[in-house]
Enzyme design. Structure first.
Site, mmCIF file in Angstrom:
data_model
loop_
_atom_site.group_PDB
_atom_site.id
_atom_site.type_symbol
_atom_site.label_atom_id
_atom_site.label_comp_id
_atom_site.label_asym_id
_atom_site.label_seq_id
_atom_site.Cartn_x
_atom_site.Cartn_y
_atom_site.Cartn_z
ATOM 1 N N TYR A 33 13.410 84.612 51.155
ATOM 2 C CA TYR A 33 13.929 82.978 51.112
ATOM 3 C C TYR A 33 14.985 82.557 50.404
ATOM 4 C CZ TYR A 33 11.063 81.917 46.814
ATOM 5 O OH TYR A 33 10.921 81.913 45.531
ATOM 6 N N LYS A 148 13.869 88.428 46.721
ATOM 7 C CA LYS A 148 13.322 87.235 46.820
ATOM 8 C C LYS A 148 12.461 86.910 48.214
ATOM 9 C CE LYS A 148 14.886 82.365 45.852
ATOM 10 N NZ LYS A 148 13.856 81.989 44.916
ATOM 11 N N GLU A 181 10.125 86.555 33.107
ATOM 12 C CA GLU A 181 11.004 85.094 33.417
ATOM 13 C C GLU A 181 9.750 84.018 33.743
ATOM 14 O OE1 GLU A 181 12.429 86.000 37.326
ATOM 15 O OE2 GLU A 181 11.167 87.542 37.971
ATOM 16 N N LEU A 206 13.972 88.419 39.333
ATOM 17 C CA LEU A 206 15.044 87.965 40.173
ATOM 18 C C LEU A 206 16.580 87.699 39.577
ATOM 19 C CD1 LEU A 206 15.072 87.121 43.181
ATOM 20 C CD2 LEU A 206 14.977 84.453 42.314
HETATM 21 N N1 PDD Z 1 12.838 80.071 42.670
HETATM 22 N N2 PDD Z 1 12.831 83.817 39.088
HETATM 23 C C1 PDD Z 1 12.060 83.585 40.065
HETATM 24 C C2 PDD Z 1 10.603 84.491 40.035
HETATM 25 C C3 PDD Z 1 12.374 82.458 40.854
HETATM 26 O O1 PDD Z 1 11.340 82.287 42.034
HETATM 27 C C4 PDD Z 1 13.584 81.884 41.091
HETATM 28 C C5 PDD Z 1 13.770 80.686 41.855
HETATM 29 C C6 PDD Z 1 14.459 82.040 39.695
HETATM 30 C C7 PDD Z 1 15.757 81.402 39.709
HETATM 31 O O2 PDD Z 1 16.546 81.681 40.662
HETATM 32 P P1 PDD Z 1 17.588 80.499 41.238
HETATM 33 O O3 PDD Z 1 18.640 80.242 39.788
HETATM 34 O O4 PDD Z 1 18.771 81.349 42.055
HETATM 35 O O5 PDD Z 1 16.797 79.558 41.825
HETATM 36 C C8 PDD Z 1 14.089 82.980 38.896
HETATM 37 C C9 PDD Z 1 13.113 79.200 43.606
HETATM 38 C C10 PDD Z 1 13.861 78.034 43.155
HETATM 39 C C11 PDD Z 1 11.722 78.675 44.098
HETATM 40 O O6 PDD Z 1 10.852 79.756 44.438
HETATM 41 O O7 PDD Z 1 11.468 77.636 44.622
#
Ligand code: PDD
Length: 285
Positions: A33, A148, A181, A206
């Site tokens: 996703y 992801k 994270e 991620l």
């Molecule tokens: N999640 N680390 C994890 C585990 C995440 O699920 C996310 C983002 C990020 C940050 O990635 P980005 O800056 O590309 O959004 C880091 C999304 C927003 C979610 O699961 O809703």
């Protein structure tokens, strides 16, 4: 106005949108996703998210559902049909629907779903002004957190534990006591020397697109950044702690496991970076 979702070639009422019961996303979490924030009707960090989507699909050998220009047309059509000015877009690609069998099915098309919703930026801004409380949780996720995938059960359990404890997110901690994270965000500290530390992408986290933009913004400042692991103790003793994601943008953390960070208020670095990120996202959308 009813919400509209895109499901495999059709725009349908959100309330009626569905995929097959043997979709592999549903049965095996065999799906990836992306989440974009939308500012003024425009996707933020468009290409970065599309590049990461391609990478996730490639790593799992899931077919690309459509070309990038076609995908952009659909993404903007979902934004338009839902009249999103400020909000979020969610996209999910599964390997497709097939009789349940662990092996990859042959000749099956991936399932593509896209949804969107409005976000009240004032609510998020108010949250950023007070900062959030988090708890630490052992990082029990798998070894490919760089992909992801929708396999988010450890994140769901950890975030629910945070909610149950009166906090709003978690910081995952590895077996050596280092923070990896957040539950759905990348994590940072501003150490006592004013250096920003964030875990390296080589260490099973991620590659956040918000993180990449933030590091770019930081590159034109005199703030030093080290992509190095930091421990829970270092976070507790830091000047500032914050997380970044497409959903929360830049969010200050003011409390970890009931211990205040510095004076318990969002610090100047996170606050300035949040403003800079939003300004940059609007300018480049
Ligand atoms: N999640 N680390 C994890 C585990 C995440 O699920 C996310 C983002 C990020 C940050 O990635 P980005 O800056 O590309 O959004 C880091 C999304 C927003 C979610 O699961 O809703």
């Amino acid at each position: 106005m009813s919400r509209i979702a895109y499901v495999d070639g059709r725009y349908v009422r959100h309330a009626n949108a569905c995929v097959h019961i043997e979709d592999r996303g549903y049965q095996f979490a065999d799906a990836v996703y992306e989440v974009w924030s939308v500012f003024n009707g425009r996707l933020a960090d468009t290409q970065g998210h599309l590049d990461r989507l391609d990478r996730s699909l490639n790593e799992l050998r899931i077919e690309t559902p459509m070309t990038r220009p076609a995908l952009l047309v659909v993404l903007y059509e979902v934004i338009r049909r839902n009249r999103i000015k400020d909000g979020m877009v969610y996209l999910q690609v599964s390997r497709g629907a097939a009789p349940r069998d662990h092996f990859f099915p042959a000749g099956v098309k991936p399932t593509l779903v896209i949804t969107a919703r409005s976000v009240d930026r004032k609510v998020a801004a108010a949250k950023a002004e007070t900062g959030i409380k988090v708890i630490t949780q052992p990082d029990i996720r798998w070894g490919r957190c760089d992909i992801k995938t929708v396999g988010l059960l450890p994140n769901v359990l950890a975030k629910q534990a945070a909610k149950d404890a009166g906090a709003s997110d978690v910081l995952f901690v590895d077996s050596e006591g280092f923070i990896t994270e957040g539950g759905s965000a990348n994590a940072y500290i501003v150490d006592q020397a004013g250096v920003i530390r964030t875990r390296s992408l080589t260490a099973n986290i991620l590659a956040g697109i918000t993180r990449a933009q933030l590091l770019k913004i930081l590159g034109s400042t005199d703030i030093q950044v080290k992509e190095e692991a930091f421990s829970v103790a270092q976070a507790l003793g830091a000047k500032e702690v914050f997380v970044t994601a497409a959903t929360s943008l830049v969010m200050p953390i003011v409390d970890i496991d009931g211990h205040k960070i510095a004076d318990g208020k969002p610090g100047p670095v996170a606050t300035a970076l949040r403003a800079a990120y939003i300004e940059n996202a609007i300018a480049n959308a």
